[in-house]
Design an enzyme around this catalytic site. Structure first.
Site, mmCIF file in Angstrom:
data_model
loop_
_atom_site.group_PDB
_atom_site.id
_atom_site.type_symbol
_atom_site.label_atom_id
_atom_site.label_comp_id
_atom_site.label_asym_id
_atom_site.label_seq_id
_atom_site.Cartn_x
_atom_site.Cartn_y
_atom_site.Cartn_z
ATOM 1 N N GLU A 89 -26.259 27.201 -24.043
ATOM 2 C CA GLU A 89 -27.534 27.124 -24.735
ATOM 3 C C GLU A 89 -28.626 26.510 -23.871
ATOM 4 O OE1 GLU A 89 -25.496 24.891 -27.852
ATOM 5 O OE2 GLU A 89 -26.790 23.219 -27.366
ATOM 6 N N CYS A 102 -34.728 22.914 -21.093
ATOM 7 C CA CYS A 102 -33.510 22.174 -20.790
ATOM 8 C C CYS A 102 -32.397 23.207 -20.639
ATOM 9 C CB CYS A 102 -33.244 21.223 -21.961
ATOM 10 S SG CYS A 102 -31.656 20.399 -21.887
ATOM 11 N N CYS A 109 -17.704 20.639 -20.741
ATOM 12 C CA CYS A 109 -17.965 19.494 -19.852
ATOM 13 C C CYS A 109 -16.729 18.606 -19.834
ATOM 14 C CB CYS A 109 -19.157 18.698 -20.383
ATOM 15 S SG CYS A 109 -19.615 17.287 -19.349
ATOM 16 N N CYS A 113 -17.996 11.945 -22.613
ATOM 17 C CA CYS A 113 -18.783 10.905 -23.296
ATOM 18 C C CYS A 113 -18.501 10.993 -24.796
ATOM 19 C CB CYS A 113 -20.280 11.091 -23.024
ATOM 20 S SG CYS A 113 -20.695 10.989 -21.276
ATOM 21 N N CYS A 116 -21.039 12.561 -27.398
ATOM 22 C CA CYS A 116 -21.689 13.829 -27.046
ATOM 23 C C CYS A 116 -20.914 15.028 -27.574
ATOM 24 C CB CYS A 116 -21.837 13.928 -25.528
ATOM 25 S SG CYS A 116 -22.577 15.464 -24.984
ATOM 26 N N GLU A 157 -22.129 18.831 -16.691
ATOM 27 C CA GLU A 157 -22.524 17.783 -15.750
ATOM 28 C C GLU A 157 -22.974 18.480 -14.460
ATOM 29 O OE1 GLU A 157 -23.180 14.532 -15.293
ATOM 30 O OE2 GLU A 157 -23.390 15.082 -13.202
ATOM 31 N N HIS A 213 -26.857 4.345 -20.576
ATOM 32 C CA HIS A 213 -26.425 4.147 -21.968
ATOM 33 C C HIS A 213 -25.735 2.818 -22.263
ATOM 34 C CE1 HIS A 213 -27.661 8.228 -22.232
ATOM 35 N NE2 HIS A 213 -26.507 8.826 -22.030
ATOM 36 N N CYS A 330 -27.684 18.245 -27.634
ATOM 37 C CA CYS A 330 -26.708 18.860 -26.724
ATOM 38 C C CYS A 330 -25.487 19.457 -27.397
ATOM 39 C CB CYS A 330 -26.181 17.816 -25.761
ATOM 40 S SG CYS A 330 -27.465 17.068 -24.841
HETATM 41 N N1 SAH Z 1 -24.077 15.470 -18.003
HETATM 42 C C1 SAH Z 1 -25.433 15.128 -17.765
HETATM 43 C C2 SAH Z 1 -26.454 16.053 -18.421
HETATM 44 C C3 SAH Z 1 -26.171 16.573 -19.807
HETATM 45 S S1 SAH Z 1 -26.310 15.447 -21.155
HETATM 46 C C4 SAH Z 1 -25.690 13.689 -18.141
HETATM 47 O O1 SAH Z 1 -24.761 13.027 -18.605
HETATM 48 O O2 SAH Z 1 -26.789 13.190 -17.914
HETATM 49 C C5 SAH Z 1 -28.031 15.107 -21.305
HETATM 50 C C6 SAH Z 1 -28.353 13.760 -21.957
HETATM 51 O O3 SAH Z 1 -28.190 13.800 -23.379
HETATM 52 C C7 SAH Z 1 -27.443 12.646 -21.484
HETATM 53 O O4 SAH Z 1 -28.201 11.487 -21.280
HETATM 54 C C8 SAH Z 1 -26.510 12.481 -22.673
HETATM 55 O O5 SAH Z 1 -25.877 11.256 -22.649
HETATM 56 C C9 SAH Z 1 -27.448 12.673 -23.832
HETATM 57 N N2 SAH Z 1 -26.837 12.995 -25.122
HETATM 58 C C10 SAH Z 1 -25.648 13.585 -25.357
HETATM 59 N N3 SAH Z 1 -25.439 13.713 -26.694
HETATM 60 C C11 SAH Z 1 -26.532 13.207 -27.295
HETATM 61 C C12 SAH Z 1 -26.923 13.067 -28.662
HETATM 62 N N4 SAH Z 1 -26.158 13.499 -29.654
HETATM 63 N N5 SAH Z 1 -28.115 12.491 -28.921
HETATM 64 C C13 SAH Z 1 -28.940 12.093 -27.912
HETATM 65 N N6 SAH Z 1 -28.622 12.210 -26.616
HETATM 66 C C14 SAH Z 1 -27.428 12.751 -26.299
#
Ligand code: SAH
Length: 341
Positions: A89, A102, A109, A113, A116, A157, A213, A330
């Site tokens: 997406e 974006c 991935c 995390c 996520c 990532e 974070h 995401c």
């Molecule tokens: N893997 C990379 C890029 C993809 S995630 C990274 O970790 O930066 C993009 C951003 O969205 C990251 O900062 C991630 O931690 C955050 N993110 C993931 N799920 C989220 C959610 N439900 N609400 C807000 N931010 C979120």
């Protein structure tokens, strides 16, 4: 056979040289693909017939497909089906200063995390360069407007797909193509230190964002498994080197999770950690998803956290909430689609 949207201008020039053709043909092809947006070699009339035949035999022009669009005034969310049936997406955001997109970098991935949605599907594969480039081309043709900036913050990532991402940047940055300035491109990583170092030595003007974070190892270990491989202290040390080498400001992303990382003490600890560094912190209101136990911090908590950082002389902003009403957090759209299938 390679997809032609995998080719940087230099690679295409090399190809033409390898078949004893003039390398300026590469610019003509770029003009057809990225300026005129023609993706049929037969229609490339300034290329002689035999050469068109050669291109047809050696390159694919296949496109990924948009399978769903959710629209709202400031945000469009696109679901794409790849040629092998996987889904990814992208999200379009309209700002006063232009359109930004974006994009996703992988199918699934592996970073795991805990908060996520994207990580619920383990990595299936890296996206090829053309699959990232085409996210931009398809969204531009949907909105009939230019995209001004790109953040690589969708599913995946990016530094776990390093070469294809660098190739992608090279392609969209080309003045003979989409011409998206390096300063308008941002890579977001959860902190893969060896790749940050590699990136640092490329001398690109591309922005770096770090998903931090947490202000310490205890909290970061509990929500981001990557911290067990690359601890917060090593990451901060690496960022100091990065800033010193590139002279560029780094964005620190900090998603606000209720009772996990949002206390005043956490804000103070974060201030100490980042003290004196050329960074700015972007506080991200957590986008709650149906499958995950984390909750968003309330507004007052976010403001208190913000004030504490400010008082400690840390540059900080609170991210405007885009698109939570259309599942633009995401991995949410893909996750929903996946459940239906
Ligand atoms: N893997 C990379 C890029 C993809 S995630 C990274 O970790 O930066 C993009 C951003 O969205 C990251 O900062 C991630 O931690 C955050 N993110 C993931 N799920 C989220 C959610 N439900 N609400 C807000 N931010 C979120």
């Amino acid at each position: 056979m390679q997809n032609i949207y995998n080719y940087s201008l230099i690679d295409l020039e090399k190809y033409f040289e390898s078949i004893n053709e003039k390398k300026f043909k590469a610019k003509q092809i770029y003009d057809w693909l990225y300026i005129k947006r023609i993706n049929d070699f037969n229609l490339m009339t300034n290329i002689k017939k035999e050469l068109r035949q050669n291109l047809k035999e050696n390159f694919k022009l296949d496109f990924i497909k948009i399978t769903k669009i959710q629209r709202s005034p400031l945000t469009n969310k696109y679901l794409f089906e790849l040629l092998d049936g996987n889904f990814i997406e992208a999200v379009l955001m309209r700002h006063d200063y232009g359109n930004s997109i974006c994009v996703s970098s992988q199918v699934g991935c592996n970073m795991g995390c805990k908060f996520c949605e994207s990580g619920r599907l383990k990595k299936v594969r890296n996206l090829e360069t053309y699959e990232i480039v085409e996210q931009i081309l398809l969204v531009e043709s949907d909105i009939k407007e230019r995209i001004d900036s790109v953040v690589i913050m969708g599913i995946g990532e990016p530094f776990d797909n390093y070469n294809n991402i660098m190739n992608f940047i090279n392609i969209i940055n080309s003045p003979y193509g989409t011409n998206i300035g390096a300063r308008h491109i941002t890579i977001s990583t959860c902190g893969l230190i060896p790749k940050i170092k590699e990136f640092m030595n490329c001398n690109l003007q591309v922005n770096l964002a770090i998903s931090l974070h947490a202000p310490n190892n205890t909290i970061r270990n509990s929500i981001m498994p990557v911290n067990k491989a690359y601890s917060i202290n090593e990451l901060i040390e690496c960022l100091k080197q990065y800033i010193e080498k590139t002279n560029r400001r780094v964005t620190i992303e900090y998603v606000m999770l209720n009772n996990v990382n949002d206390s005043i003490d956490n804000a103070i600890e974060l201030s100490h950690l980042l003290k004196g560094m050329n960074v700015y912190v972007n506080l991200i209101p957590y986008n709650e998803t149906s499958n995950i136990i984390f909750e968003k911090s309330n507004k007052e908590t976010i403001l208190r956290f913000y004030d504490t950082l400010k008082k400690n002389k840390i540059n900080v902003t609170i991210r405007r909430e885009f698109g939570s009403n259309i599942d633009a957090a995401c991995g949410q759209l893909r996750a929903k689609e996946g459940e239906k299938i």
